[in-house]
Design an enzyme around this catalytic site. Structure first.
Site, PDB file in Angstrom:
ATOM      1  N   HIS A 237      15.194 -10.582  27.923  1.00 42.33           N
ATOM      2  CA  HIS A 237      15.938 -10.820  26.687  1.00 42.33           C
ATOM      3  C   HIS A 237      15.189 -11.730  25.718  1.00 42.33           C
ATOM      4  O   HIS A 237      15.773 -12.224  24.755  1.00 42.33           O
ATOM      5  CB  HIS A 237      17.317 -11.401  26.992  1.00 42.33           C
ATOM      6  CG  HIS A 237      18.225 -10.442  27.699  1.00 42.33           C
ATOM      7  ND1 HIS A 237      18.330  -9.119  27.353  1.00 42.33           N
ATOM      8  CD2 HIS A 237      19.055 -10.617  28.746  1.00 42.33           C
ATOM      9  CE1 HIS A 237      19.189  -8.520  28.153  1.00 42.33           C
ATOM     10  NE2 HIS A 237      19.635  -9.402  29.010  1.00 42.33           N
TER      11      HIS A 237
ATOM     12  N   ILE B  59      15.283 -14.189  20.656  1.00 43.01           N
ATOM     13  CA  ILE B  59      16.114 -14.168  21.862  1.00 43.01           C
ATOM     14  C   ILE B  59      17.317 -13.266  21.618  1.00 43.01           C
ATOM     15  O   ILE B  59      18.048 -13.448  20.646  1.00 43.01           O
ATOM     16  CB  ILE B  59      16.610 -15.590  22.202  1.00 43.01           C
ATOM     17  CG1 ILE B  59      15.437 -16.559  22.305  1.00 43.01           C
ATOM     18  CG2 ILE B  59      17.440 -15.571  23.478  1.00 43.01           C
ATOM     19  CD1 ILE B  59      15.833 -18.027  22.275  1.00 43.01           C
ATOM     20  N   CYS B  60      17.514 -12.317  22.500  1.00 40.60           N
ATOM     21  CA  CYS B  60      18.676 -11.430  22.432  1.00 40.60           C
ATOM     22  C   CYS B  60      19.790 -12.070  23.262  1.00 40.60           C
ATOM     23  O   CYS B  60      19.857 -11.887  24.482  1.00 40.60           O
ATOM     24  CB  CYS B  60      18.315 -10.037  22.956  1.00 40.60           C
ATOM     25  SG  CYS B  60      19.677  -8.866  22.839  1.00 40.60           S
ATOM     26  N   LEU B  61      20.619 -12.859  22.594  1.00 42.75           N
ATOM     27  CA  LEU B  61      21.702 -13.593  23.258  1.00 42.75           C
ATOM     28  C   LEU B  61      22.880 -13.669  22.298  1.00 42.75           C
ATOM     29  O   LEU B  61      22.758 -14.208  21.188  1.00 42.75           O
ATOM     30  CB  LEU B  61      21.214 -14.996  23.646  1.00 42.75           C
ATOM     31  CG  LEU B  61      22.164 -15.871  24.446  1.00 42.75           C
ATOM     32  CD1 LEU B  61      22.464 -15.253  25.819  1.00 42.75           C
ATOM     33  CD2 LEU B  61      21.574 -17.269  24.611  1.00 42.75           C
TER      34      LEU B  61
ATOM     35  N   TRP C 247      21.573  -6.693  16.581  1.00 41.25           N
ATOM     36  CA  TRP C 247      21.395  -6.710  18.026  1.00 41.25           C
ATOM     37  C   TRP C 247      22.449  -5.844  18.705  1.00 41.25           C
ATOM     38  O   TRP C 247      23.602  -5.804  18.283  1.00 41.25           O
ATOM     39  CB  TRP C 247      21.500  -8.133  18.572  1.00 41.25           C
ATOM     40  CG  TRP C 247      20.425  -9.029  18.072  1.00 41.25           C
ATOM     41  CD1 TRP C 247      20.494  -9.901  17.031  1.00 41.25           C
ATOM     42  CD2 TRP C 247      19.100  -9.161  18.592  1.00 41.25           C
ATOM     43  NE1 TRP C 247      19.305 -10.565  16.873  1.00 41.25           N
ATOM     44  CE2 TRP C 247      18.434 -10.123  17.814  1.00 41.25           C
ATOM     45  CE3 TRP C 247      18.413  -8.546  19.635  1.00 41.25           C
ATOM     46  CZ2 TRP C 247      17.117 -10.499  18.060  1.00 41.25           C
ATOM     47  CZ3 TRP C 247      17.100  -8.931  19.869  1.00 41.25           C
ATOM     48  CH2 TRP C 247      16.471  -9.885  19.089  1.00 41.25           C
TER      49      TRP C 247
END
Length: 168
Positions: A99, A106-108, A161
């Site tokens: 991620h 950051i894919c959060l 996202w």
């Protein structure tokens, strides 16, 4: 004068950039919490030169695949923080995590669609530490190369996202 009161004086005089009064007050409160004691194990804020730009050192937790590895997060706070989320990215080198893109994005969820003004730097750091600690193997996102090509020079906050993996 104690070390903490000396640190507080330095914090109170940090340039605030274009932060609103609400953002400035909130960030001063949050930064004081970090200066008087690191609220997240394995993370520490570096003494900022500006209130709207923080660097947080991250050390991989014991019993994880990132144990002892050191990384740096950059928090860039917008004028309307905490109503608007900060931009949070890893600086180089980035952790090899599915991620975390190699450009540091950051894919959060909590950094984007899941942001709430109730969240803090501490809660974001806990989420990132949890994400890193739950990984069972190192690797980059499958779409890393395409994402890097398409996001060159852009804030991750401009990305749409898709959050589909809650397992890490």
């Amino acid at each position: 004068m104690s070390e903490h009161s000396s640190s507080a004086m330095v914090i109170d005089t940090l340039p605030a950039g274009s932060l609103s009064a609400v953002a400035r007050k909130r960030l001063l409160k949050e930064l004081r919490e970090w200066v008087t004691g690191d609220p997240v194990p394995g993370m520490s804020v570096q003494q900022p030169e500006r209130l709207d730009l923080w660097y947080v050192k991250v050390v991989g937790a014991e019993d994880t695949i990132f144990v002892g590895e050191e990384y740096t997060l950059r928090f860039s706070f917008p004028r309307e923080y905490p109503i608007e989320a900060p931009e949070v990215v890893f600086l180089q080198p980035t952790p090899a995590h599915q991620h975390v893109y190699t450009n540091g994005h950051i894919c959060l969820n909590v950094l984007y669609d899941g942001w709430s003004p109730a969240l803090t730097v501490t809660s974001v750091c806990l989420s990132i530490l949890s994400m890193l600690s739950s990984a069972t193997e190192k690797g980059i996102p499958k779409d890393n190369d395409a994402y890097i090509r398409n996001s060159r020079g852009r804030s991750p906050k401009l990305t749409r996202w898709l959050f589909h993996d809650d397992s890490v």
